[in-house]
Design a protein around this motif. Structure first.
Motif, mmCIF file in Angstrom:
data_model
loop_
_atom_site.group_PDB
_atom_site.id
_atom_site.type_symbol
_atom_site.label_atom_id
_atom_site.label_comp_id
_atom_site.label_asym_id
_atom_site.label_seq_id
_atom_site.Cartn_x
_atom_site.Cartn_y
_atom_site.Cartn_z
ATOM 1 N N ALA A 356 33.385 33.834 34.631
ATOM 2 C CA ALA A 356 33.797 35.037 35.380
ATOM 3 C C ALA A 356 33.107 36.282 34.833
ATOM 4 C CB ALA A 356 35.320 35.197 35.301
ATOM 5 N N THR A 357 32.054 36.108 34.041
ATOM 6 C CA THR A 357 31.337 37.233 33.444
ATOM 7 C C THR A 357 30.345 37.801 34.444
ATOM 8 O OG1 THR A 357 31.534 36.190 31.285
ATOM 9 C CG2 THR A 357 29.941 37.991 31.503
ATOM 10 N N ILE A 358 30.452 39.098 34.752
ATOM 11 C CA ILE A 358 29.561 39.757 35.697
ATOM 12 C C ILE A 358 28.245 40.034 34.991
ATOM 13 C CG2 ILE A 358 29.250 41.789 37.156
ATOM 14 C CD1 ILE A 358 32.295 42.096 37.212
ATOM 15 N N ARG A 397 41.243 28.637 39.592
ATOM 16 C CA ARG A 397 41.283 29.550 38.455
ATOM 17 C C ARG A 397 40.037 30.396 38.379
ATOM 18 N NH1 ARG A 397 43.373 24.935 35.931
ATOM 19 N NH2 ARG A 397 41.339 24.539 34.948
ATOM 20 N N LEU A 398 38.879 29.779 38.603
ATOM 21 C CA LEU A 398 37.627 30.510 38.502
ATOM 22 C C LEU A 398 37.546 31.594 39.564
ATOM 23 C CD1 LEU A 398 34.853 30.852 37.215
ATOM 24 C CD2 LEU A 398 33.962 29.085 38.775
ATOM 25 N N SER A 399 37.983 31.292 40.798
ATOM 26 C CA SER A 399 37.936 32.304 41.854
ATOM 27 C C SER A 399 38.873 33.486 41.528
ATOM 28 C CB SER A 399 38.306 31.676 43.197
ATOM 29 O OG SER A 399 39.652 31.197 43.178
ATOM 30 N N LYS A 400 40.029 33.190 40.962
ATOM 31 C CA LYS A 400 40.981 34.243 40.597
ATOM 32 C C LYS A 400 40.438 35.083 39.458
ATOM 33 C CE LYS A 400 44.989 36.407 40.162
ATOM 34 N NZ LYS A 400 45.411 37.443 41.113
ATOM 35 N N ASP A 401 39.834 34.398 38.459
ATOM 36 C CA ASP A 401 39.301 35.130 37.305
ATOM 37 C C ASP A 401 38.166 36.043 37.711
ATOM 38 O OD1 ASP A 401 41.159 33.876 35.724
ATOM 39 O OD2 ASP A 401 39.748 32.373 34.917
ATOM 40 N N ARG A 402 37.282 35.591 38.624
ATOM 41 C CA ARG A 402 36.165 36.422 39.028
ATOM 42 C C ARG A 402 36.654 37.644 39.814
ATOM 43 N NH1 ARG A 402 31.453 31.932 40.658
ATOM 44 N NH2 ARG A 402 30.821 31.535 38.454
ATOM 45 N N ALA A 403 37.676 37.485 40.656
ATOM 46 C CA ALA A 403 38.239 38.640 41.375
ATOM 47 C C ALA A 403 38.863 39.635 40.378
ATOM 48 C CB ALA A 403 39.265 38.162 42.399
#
Length: 451
Positions: A356-358, A397-403
């Motif tokens: 989830a790191t931009i 989880r990954l989609s939530k963390d990235r948001a």
């Protein structure tokens, strides 16, 4: 002789009883007051007196004259000046003239004698025995005693049993006067003086006959007036009562103290009354204040002024306590430029693989979105999506963390967190086929929705 003595005693008793009628000026309200421990200048200490009475060779000491057994009553008169040195002690100079006579001798040819006192003068101490009264400032009655020494000149004439007379030469001798008396104060400056004095001569020839070696003596009973010298406003020291003055000071001090206590009690009572009145006034003021400050519905407007009681909590009200009209929400206008900024941010948004790191090259376009949210107070919904590679739970989880990662970045740049919603949908909402690499790339996304 006994008859004459009886008459003299009755006369003196009458004077005494009559004088007592004048001795009623002892009322403390009429007395001249002098405080205790005052100097002698506060009193009249000097006085003069004149008197007259009877001279007799009979005295209470050993009866009649040693040479003659009967005494005759003769006239005597005198005067004195006195200086009162203290309340009880004074010094007095006396002068006396008159005749002393007697008869009935039991020896020789003597039948009677008569001695002329040319003069007799003495200095005596005058001691006042009683001038203290607990009730009066000054006393109407004073008891006194005297004693001292004097000098006298006399000439005796003896009458023989055959009736012839023999005139003796004039002679002089010392004598010692001892006496007592009583004074009645007729007014502030005049006293009635009744007294009796015995002259003990230092010679045996006062009666014209010297025999047996016994010195002669004679008595003087007198009544007279004493006049105090000095200012009439001052009391006589001998008549003044120092104990009564001290008692008066005590009584006055006690009265003054009692007056002060009574005044203080009255003042305290008035203070208590004022305090009670103040408490009552304060209670009334508090009651009125409570009426004006009570706010049952808690809207900030006292019940006394609240025209709309019972307003629900949290509702904004006007000065009358009534709810303010709810303004319709401001209409949000999203321009095409706003949408373009969001599209660029979506287009440039990349994350590290499987994280989830931009990535850093996505920061500039995200910063422009943050500025847009701050300047126009927009709300933003972030929806995270993934492809179908991996488990459903991991993708969710990954989609939530990235948001959430995008939200955290925007908040760090000053955006309002309450206006940003971050949600993850995992692989549940694909926009392309997951069978191709291109489709899976399109499905791995974070959607921005302005509103």
């Amino acid at each position: 002789m006994k008859t004459n003595l009886t008459k003299a005693v009755l006369m003196a008793t009458g004077i005494l009883l009559g004088g007592s009628a004048f001795a009623q000026n002892t009322d403390s309200g009429n007395a001249q007051y002098v405080p205790p421990f005052s100097p002698s200048s506060s009193f009249r200490t000097w006085s003069i007196g004149v008197n007259a009475g009877i001279l007799s060779s009979y005295t209470p000491f050993a009866g009649y004259n040693a040479d003659y057994h009967r005494g005759d009553i003769k006239l005597g008169y005198g005067a004195y000046i006195k200086d009162q040195l203290s309340h009880s002690w004074g010094i007095q100079a006396d002068f006396l003239r008159g005749e002393v006579a007697g008869h009935q001798a039991d020896f020789g040819s003597l039948g009677a004698f008569k001695t002329k006192l040319s003069w007799a003068g003495d200095i005596v101490g005058n001691f006042t025995f009683a001038n203290i009264s607990w009730r009066n400032q000054q006393n109407g009655i004073q008891l006194y005693g005297i004693g001292g020494v004097g000098y006298e000149q006399y000439q005796a004439t003896s009458t023989l049993a055959n009736g012839s007379t023999v005139l003796a030469a004039k002679d002089k001798s010392f004598y010692f006067p001892v006496g007592a008396g009583i004074k009645f104060q007729l007014s502030q400056g005049v006293n009635l003086d009744l007294g009796y004095t015995v002259h003990f001569s230092n010679a045996d020839n006062v009666d014209g006959y010297a025999a047996n070696g016994n010195n002669d003596k004679y008595g003087y009973a007198h009544a007279g007036l004493e006049f105090a010298l000095g200012a009439k406003s001052k009391p006589q020291m001998a008549a003044h009562n120092p104990v009564a003055s001290m008692r008066h000071e005590y009584v006055v001090a006690e009265q003054n103290l009692q007056s002060e206590v009574d005044a203080q009690k009255a003042q305290n009572a008035q203070l208590r009354s004022d305090l009670d009145a103040t408490k009552a006034s304060l209670a009334a003021t508090n009651a009125n204040l409570a009426k004006f400050t009570a706010d049952e519905d808690g809207d900030g407007v006292p019940d006394f002024f609240d025209k709309c009681p019972g307003t629900p909590a949290g509702v904004k009200v006007d000065g009358s306590g009534c709810p303010l009209p709810v303004a319709p929400p401001a209409k949000v206008i999203i321009t095409e430029e706003d949408r373009r900024i969001v599209r660029e941010a979506i287009k440039n948004l990349e994350f590290d693989f499987g994280k989830a790191t931009i990535r850093a090259h996505s920061y500039p376009t995200l910063e422009r979105v943050a500025r847009l949210l701050i300047d126009k107070n927009f709300s933003l919904k972030l929806a995270g999506h993934t492809d179908n590679v991996g488990s459903d739970d991991a993708n969710m989880r990954l989609s939530k963390d990235r948001a959430e990662s995008v939200k955290s970045f925007l908040v760090s740049k000053g955006a309002n967190p309450s206006r940003i919603e971050a949600t993850g949908y995992g692989e549940t909402q694909p926009i392309a086929s997951n069978k191709t690499a291109k489709g899976r790339q399109m499905n791995r996304r974070v959607e921005f929705t302005l509103f």
